[in-house]
Design an enzyme around this catalytic site. Structure first.
Site, mmCIF file in Angstrom:
data_model
loop_
_atom_site.group_PDB
_atom_site.id
_atom_site.type_symbol
_atom_site.label_atom_id
_atom_site.label_comp_id
_atom_site.label_asym_id
_atom_site.label_seq_id
_atom_site.Cartn_x
_atom_site.Cartn_y
_atom_site.Cartn_z
ATOM 1 N N ASP A 77 0.915 -1.239 -0.079
ATOM 2 C CA ASP A 77 -0.020 -0.052 -0.170
ATOM 3 C C ASP A 77 0.957 1.287 -0.087
ATOM 4 O O ASP A 77 1.954 1.317 0.638
ATOM 5 C CB ASP A 77 -0.919 0.101 1.220
ATOM 6 N N HIS A 129 5.521 -7.312 -0.339
ATOM 7 C CA HIS A 129 5.288 -8.514 -1.041
ATOM 8 C C HIS A 129 5.942 -8.665 -2.616
ATOM 9 O O HIS A 129 6.224 -7.662 -2.842
ATOM 10 C CB HIS A 129 3.678 -8.978 -1.181
ATOM 11 N N SER A 230 8.006 4.425 4.706
ATOM 12 C CA SER A 230 9.240 4.300 4.176
ATOM 13 C C SER A 230 8.925 4.083 2.358
ATOM 14 O O SER A 230 8.043 4.681 2.000
ATOM 15 C CB SER A 230 10.133 2.779 4.581
#
Length: 260
Positions: A77, A129, A230
């Protein structure tokens, strides 16, 4: 030690501390309200025994995504800060701010690569991921500063990505093309967790390791997680990004398709 690293260390100690359940619930609630976090896909506030656990929350149920090989999904996200073609060993951290790719990933790329920068804000799901089936051949940890990687930081600091702490995964996609996945540390992000290399989170010096047998990850497999916000930067070949600057994307969403 750079002052941003010191600030991050202090904040990290606070975030990892488990307060009395009532106090911890109040801290968690204040954080969720301030950053307007939607917890529908996650556990209850009471289940997170520290602010760090809330940052690194996992999904209760795996998201669905297109499993076709010619579709590359968002690994996290995030917000698209910049993307485009790599030219003359250079990429953009944001419009007008170039940096040398070889200084960033410790390898010089041949022509034909593209890049994308994905910024995770403090409100985002902080796990990342595999965006496509990958064989991970090498891992590099580069010690560095922890400058903020938000829009202001990217515009203010030259070659910020090159200066910040990061983990570089040198991979191969399902067609055998090189693919680079970089997890960049930032202010308040003292730890970058990589599940198949747990020692990375505690390293204080530069580290490089080539796997005798590449680690295979299927699209959607969890690679690791950040603390706080980040950035993930990816370099790929023969993928056409189908996104816009400033767009919010979500893990599992299609962001690129294979070039024909």
């Amino acid at each position: 030690m750079h002052y941003t690293n010191l600030i991050s260390q202090i904040f990290e100690k606070f975030a990892k501390h488990s307060f009395h359940p009532k106090i911890q619930k109040w801290i968690n609630l204040a954080y969720v309200k301030y950053f307007k976090i939607n917890l529908e896909e996650f556990d209850t506030l009471e289940s997170y025994e520290s602010l760090n656990n809330l940052f690194m929350r996992s999904l209760i149920k795996m998201r669905s995504f297109d499993k076709a090989q010619n579709v590359l999904i968002a690994p996290c996200d995030s917000k698209v800060m910049e993307f485009g073609e790599c030219k003359e060993n250079k990429a953009l951290q944001i419009k007008g701010k170039e940096y040398f790719i070889s200084d960033f990933i410790l390898e010089k790329l041949e022509e034909g690569f593209s890049f994308i920068n994905l910024y995770l804000s403090p409100k985002d799901y902080h796990r990342f991921h595999a965006p496509i089936d990958l064989k991970i051949k090498k891992i590099d940890f580069i010690k560095g500063a922890l400058y903020p990687v938000n829009k202001m930081g990217l515009e203010k600091i030259d070659s910020l990505f090159v200066k910040n702490k990061r983990v570089v995964l040198s991979c191969e996609d399902y067609r055998g093309n090189p693919f680079y996945f970089v997890a960049v540390g930032a202010l308040n992000v003292g730890g970058i967790v990589i599940h198949f290399a747990p020692n990375i989170a505690t390293l204080e010096e530069n580290y490089s390791h080539t796997f005798a047998k590449p680690i295979f990850l299927q699209k959607g497999d969890e690679i690791g997680s950040f603390q706080m916000g980040s950035t993930v930067v990816m370099f790929s070949k023969d993928w056409s990004y189908q996104t816009q600057l400033g767009e919010s994307v979500y893990f599992g969403e299609c962001i690129a398709k294979e070039k024909e």
